[in-house]
Design a protein around this motif. Structure first.
Motif, mmCIF file in Angstrom:
data_model
loop_
_atom_site.group_PDB
_atom_site.id
_atom_site.type_symbol
_atom_site.label_atom_id
_atom_site.label_comp_id
_atom_site.label_asym_id
_atom_site.label_seq_id
_atom_site.Cartn_x
_atom_site.Cartn_y
_atom_site.Cartn_z
ATOM 1 N N TRP A 146 0.828 -1.196 0.000
ATOM 2 C CA TRP A 146 0.000 0.000 0.000
ATOM 3 C C TRP A 146 0.866 1.251 0.000
ATOM 4 N N TYR A 147 0.474 2.229 -0.823
ATOM 5 C CA TYR A 147 1.220 3.478 -0.964
ATOM 6 C C TYR A 147 0.334 4.665 -0.587
ATOM 7 N N PRO A 148 0.904 5.672 0.082
ATOM 8 C CA PRO A 148 0.139 6.901 0.325
ATOM 9 C C PRO A 148 -0.234 7.528 -1.021
ATOM 10 N N LEU A 149 -1.324 8.259 -1.046
ATOM 11 C CA LEU A 149 -1.805 8.852 -2.281
ATOM 12 C C LEU A 149 -0.746 9.724 -2.952
ATOM 13 N N SER A 150 0.067 10.412 -2.174
ATOM 14 C CA SER A 150 1.103 11.271 -2.767
ATOM 15 C C SER A 150 2.106 10.436 -3.567
ATOM 16 N N GLU A 151 2.484 9.273 -3.047
ATOM 17 C CA GLU A 151 3.416 8.400 -3.779
ATOM 18 C C GLU A 151 2.738 7.788 -4.996
ATOM 19 N N ALA A 152 1.492 7.363 -4.836
ATOM 20 C CA ALA A 152 0.750 6.775 -5.958
ATOM 21 C C ALA A 152 0.614 7.798 -7.082
ATOM 22 N N GLY A 206 -15.317 6.890 -7.905
ATOM 23 C CA GLY A 206 -15.338 5.436 -7.898
ATOM 24 C C GLY A 206 -14.483 4.789 -8.975
ATOM 25 N N THR A 207 -13.682 5.585 -9.666
ATOM 26 C CA THR A 207 -12.811 5.068 -10.716
ATOM 27 C C THR A 207 -11.625 4.314 -10.120
ATOM 28 N N ILE A 208 -11.181 4.772 -8.954
ATOM 29 C CA ILE A 208 -10.043 4.173 -8.263
ATOM 30 C C ILE A 208 -10.512 3.656 -6.915
ATOM 31 N N ARG A 209 -10.014 2.480 -6.565
ATOM 32 C CA ARG A 209 -10.282 1.931 -5.229
ATOM 33 C C ARG A 209 -9.119 2.302 -4.326
ATOM 34 N N ALA A 210 -9.450 2.840 -3.184
ATOM 35 C CA ALA A 210 -8.438 3.247 -2.214
ATOM 36 C C ALA A 210 -8.995 3.042 -0.810
ATOM 37 N N ASP A 240 -0.675 -1.574 -4.705
ATOM 38 C CA ASP A 240 0.137 -1.688 -5.908
ATOM 39 C C ASP A 240 -0.668 -2.267 -7.068
ATOM 40 N N THR A 241 -1.565 -3.196 -6.773
ATOM 41 C CA THR A 241 -2.381 -3.788 -7.839
ATOM 42 C C THR A 241 -3.371 -2.766 -8.398
ATOM 43 N N GLU A 242 -3.897 -1.889 -7.559
ATOM 44 C CA GLU A 242 -4.821 -0.853 -8.035
ATOM 45 C C GLU A 242 -4.082 0.191 -8.859
#
Length: 83
Positions: free
Chosen positions: A22-28, A46-50, A61-63
């Motif tokens: 899992w990555y923080p949103l800033s890194e993603a 709803g385009t991205i699952r977080a 990482d898979t998302e």
């Protein structure tokens, strides 16, 4: 906890989430070349699952890879349509 109350699909998703990084949103956002606000909007739509862990939104990482693949497909369609 995986028991009879969950469908097979829910059990697979739960086990994948436990194994994911899992990555923080800033890194993603940096990994995807997008602004953090863009990802926040995509989460809202709803385009991205977080997941929210405390005050921090995180993406697996898979998302990140799923979104990258989906986005590249849209970009390629726009390029093809312009030719």
């Amino acid at each position: 906890m995986m028991d009879g109350r969950y469908t097979a699909r829910q059990q697979v998703i739960a086990s994948e989430e436990m194994m994911a990084r899992w990555y923080p949103l800033s890194e993603a956002a940096e990994m995807l070349g997008l602004a953090r606000d863009t990802l926040r909007s995509q989460i809202r739509f709803g385009t991205i699952r977080a997941k929210k862990v405390g005050p921090i939104w995180t993406m697996s990482d898979t998302e990140i890879e799923r979104y990258r693949t989906m986005s590249l497909g849209k970009r390629n369609k726009k390029v093809d349509a312009g030719e």
